[in-house]
Design a protein around this motif. Structure first.
Motif, mmCIF file in Angstrom:
data_model
loop_
_atom_site.group_PDB
_atom_site.id
_atom_site.type_symbol
_atom_site.label_atom_id
_atom_site.label_comp_id
_atom_site.label_asym_id
_atom_site.label_seq_id
_atom_site.Cartn_x
_atom_site.Cartn_y
_atom_site.Cartn_z
ATOM 1 N N GLU A 1 -0.373 3.296 1.279
ATOM 2 C CA GLU A 1 -1.388 3.480 2.314
ATOM 3 C C GLU A 1 -2.103 2.159 2.523
ATOM 4 N N ILE A 2 -2.434 1.881 3.787
ATOM 5 C CA ILE A 2 -3.087 0.612 4.087
ATOM 6 C C ILE A 2 -4.295 0.845 4.990
ATOM 7 N N ASN A 3 -5.186 -0.106 4.979
ATOM 8 C CA ASN A 3 -6.346 -0.102 5.850
ATOM 9 C C ASN A 3 -5.952 -0.813 7.143
ATOM 10 N N MET A 4 -5.682 -0.033 8.191
ATOM 11 C CA MET A 4 -5.161 -0.605 9.426
ATOM 12 C C MET A 4 -6.153 -1.571 10.069
ATOM 13 N N GLU A 5 -7.422 -1.252 10.029
ATOM 14 C CA GLU A 5 -8.403 -2.138 10.647
ATOM 15 C C GLU A 5 -8.433 -3.490 9.938
ATOM 16 N N ARG A 6 -8.347 -3.457 8.613
ATOM 17 C CA ARG A 6 -8.349 -4.709 7.862
ATOM 18 C C ARG A 6 -7.089 -5.503 8.158
ATOM 19 N N LEU A 7 -5.950 -4.805 8.228
ATOM 20 C CA LEU A 7 -4.703 -5.499 8.542
ATOM 21 C C LEU A 7 -4.756 -6.112 9.940
ATOM 22 N N SER B 1 -7.275 -7.147 11.547
ATOM 23 C CA SER B 1 -8.182 -8.290 11.573
ATOM 24 C C SER B 1 -7.497 -9.575 11.121
ATOM 25 N N LEU B 2 -6.365 -9.446 10.430
ATOM 26 C CA LEU B 2 -5.636 -10.608 9.940
ATOM 27 C C LEU B 2 -4.674 -11.180 10.977
ATOM 28 N N SER B 3 -4.417 -10.432 12.038
ATOM 29 C CA SER B 3 -3.506 -10.859 13.118
ATOM 30 C C SER B 3 -2.175 -11.387 12.577
ATOM 31 N N PRO B 4 -1.461 -10.578 11.808
ATOM 32 C CA PRO B 4 -0.204 -11.080 11.234
ATOM 33 C C PRO B 4 0.865 -11.296 12.304
ATOM 34 N N ASP B 5 1.697 -12.308 12.086
ATOM 35 C CA ASP B 5 2.854 -12.488 12.961
ATOM 36 C C ASP B 5 4.151 -12.117 12.242
ATOM 37 N N LEU B 6 4.045 -11.646 10.983
ATOM 38 C CA LEU B 6 5.175 -11.071 10.250
ATOM 39 C C LEU B 6 4.640 -10.195 9.121
ATOM 40 N N ILE B 7 5.220 -9.014 8.984
ATOM 41 C CA ILE B 7 4.912 -8.128 7.861
ATOM 42 C C ILE B 7 6.204 -7.901 7.079
ATOM 43 N N ILE B 8 6.139 -8.108 5.781
ATOM 44 C CA ILE B 8 7.285 -7.867 4.898
ATOM 45 C C ILE B 8 7.062 -6.541 4.176
ATOM 46 N N ALA B 9 8.002 -5.609 4.331
ATOM 47 C CA ALA B 9 7.914 -4.302 3.676
ATOM 48 C C ALA B 9 9.188 -4.068 2.867
ATOM 49 N N GLU B 10 9.198 -2.994 2.108
ATOM 50 C CA GLU B 10 10.367 -2.661 1.270
ATOM 51 C C GLU B 10 10.571 -1.160 1.294
ATOM 52 N N LYS B 11 11.796 -0.751 1.486
ATOM 53 C CA LYS B 11 12.101 0.669 1.710
ATOM 54 C C LYS B 11 11.617 1.560 0.576
ATOM 55 N N GLU B 12 11.817 1.137 -0.663
ATOM 56 C CA GLU B 12 11.420 1.961 -1.795
ATOM 57 C C GLU B 12 9.923 1.929 -2.029
ATOM 58 N N GLU B 13 9.310 0.786 -1.811
ATOM 59 C CA GLU B 13 7.886 0.621 -2.087
ATOM 60 C C GLU B 13 6.998 1.229 -1.000
ATOM 61 N N ASN B 14 7.401 1.087 0.250
ATOM 62 C CA ASN B 14 6.564 1.494 1.376
ATOM 63 C C ASN B 14 7.167 2.697 2.098
ATOM 64 N N THR B 15 6.349 3.447 2.815
ATOM 65 C CA THR B 15 6.823 4.672 3.444
ATOM 66 C C THR B 15 7.391 4.392 4.835
ATOM 67 N N LYS B 16 8.296 5.256 5.246
ATOM 68 C CA LYS B 16 8.881 5.175 6.585
ATOM 69 C C LYS B 16 7.792 5.294 7.643
ATOM 70 N N GLU B 17 6.846 6.192 7.404
ATOM 71 C CA GLU B 17 5.754 6.403 8.365
ATOM 72 C C GLU B 17 4.915 5.137 8.528
ATOM 73 N N MET B 18 4.680 4.428 7.435
ATOM 74 C CA MET B 18 3.914 3.193 7.486
ATOM 75 C C MET B 18 4.619 2.162 8.370
ATOM 76 N N VAL B 19 5.921 2.013 8.149
ATOM 77 C CA VAL B 19 6.693 1.042 8.934
ATOM 78 C C VAL B 19 6.694 1.422 10.408
ATOM 79 N N GLU B 20 6.838 2.708 10.693
ATOM 80 C CA GLU B 20 6.883 3.154 12.088
ATOM 81 C C GLU B 20 5.580 2.848 12.817
ATOM 82 N N VAL B 21 4.455 2.949 12.128
ATOM 83 C CA VAL B 21 3.172 2.623 12.746
ATOM 84 C C VAL B 21 3.052 1.113 12.953
ATOM 85 N N LEU B 22 3.414 0.346 11.950
ATOM 86 C CA LEU B 22 3.238 -1.097 12.005
ATOM 87 C C LEU B 22 4.152 -1.762 13.025
#
Length: 265
Positions: A67-73, A75-96
């Motif tokens: 789970e992540i704090n979307m507002e905080r993320l 605010s960082l204005s990322p131009d790349l997010i690195i995720a991992e299938k086992e560590e992070n949820t499918k729903e999280m990736v779909e939102v991001l």
């Protein structure tokens, strides 16, 4: 310089230029990004991303791996997010992925861990650092111990008791040092079972990982009656489960561990 790559689950990731503001949602990959020399470009991480200790505190914590704090993320204005299938949820990736380029890794083997280094170095225009890191890891792999097919049971959790099964990075690592992972006989990647059933697997070694459950010496004593003929010990879970740059340290660690086991009377 535009970059286009398929990530490990088949999604096309496009970057108009090498990323300058990276958020990493997987601890071992955060450590690897620092090893690639991206210190000043890593702006966000999870609270579990704790290495390298002298650098990672400069990146903002955006939550956990599930789970992540979307507002905080945002605010960082990322131009790349690195995720991992086992560590992070499918729903999280779909939102991001609706707002940001998201590269998803899926590492289940040692060679997959090496490929992840190569992919991240290509994504971030750090191919020279990536090539050097892979060469260093490959050199460490040239002199691995051979534990002669001994049977090992690798615990990752208690209440319920959970062990490492097949189709996992740890399973592949154990095979690489010629151990037979008896947990692979059970169903699932991380099967849970009662101790009696696990006793029937008759392991020669029982390894209690320091993560995700923090096994201690008191748990070694707790299991002696269950596995009276096994060599039971606590092991550094980061060395067995953190792929990427940690692999450079993991192979010397496992050589020393194997040597201590072989030298026992």
């Amino acid at each position: 310089m535009e970059v286009e790559m398929l990530d490990h689950i088949g999604r096309l990731v496009r970057l108009a230029q090498p990323p300058k503001r990276i958020v990493s949602l997987c601890p071992s990959l955060t450590e690897t990004l620092y090893a690639l020399g991206l210190d000043h470009h890593i702006v966000g991480r999870t609270r579990f991303c704790i290495h390298p200790k002298d650098s990672v505190s400069h990146a903002v914590r955006v939550g956990g791996t599930k789970e992540i704090n979307m507002e905080r993320l945002k605010s960082l204005s990322p131009d790349l997010i690195i995720a991992e299938k086992e560590e992070n949820t499918k729903e999280m990736v779909e939102v991001l992925e609706k707002e940001y380029p998201v590269f998803v890794g899926d590492v289940k083997t040692v060679q997959g861990g090496i490929k992840m280094i190569q992919d991240m170095s290509q994504l971030t225009a750090t191919q020279t650092r990536g090539k050097t890191l892979v060469e260093e890891i490959n050199r460490e792999m040239n002199d691995l111990p051979d534990l002669n097919g001994s049977r090992v049971l690798y615990f990752i959790w208690k209440d319920p008791w959970m062990v490492v099964g097949a189709d996992t990075y740890i399973h592949d690592f154990l095979q690489l040092i010629k151990l037979k992972n008896v947990g692979a006989q059970l169903e699932g990647r991380y099967p849970s079972s009662d101790l009696k059933s696990l006793q029937d697997l008759n392991p020669a070694f029982v390894w209690l990982s320091s993560e995700p459950y923090p096994f201690k010496e008191k748990h070694v004593e707790e299991l002696r009656d269950i596995f009276p003929d096994a060599d039971i010990s606590c092991v550094d879970g980061e060395m067995f489960s953190w792929y990427g740059s940690r692999m450079k340290e993991a192979f010397p660690y496992v050589r020393e561990l194997a040597s201590s086991l072989i030298d026992k009377p």
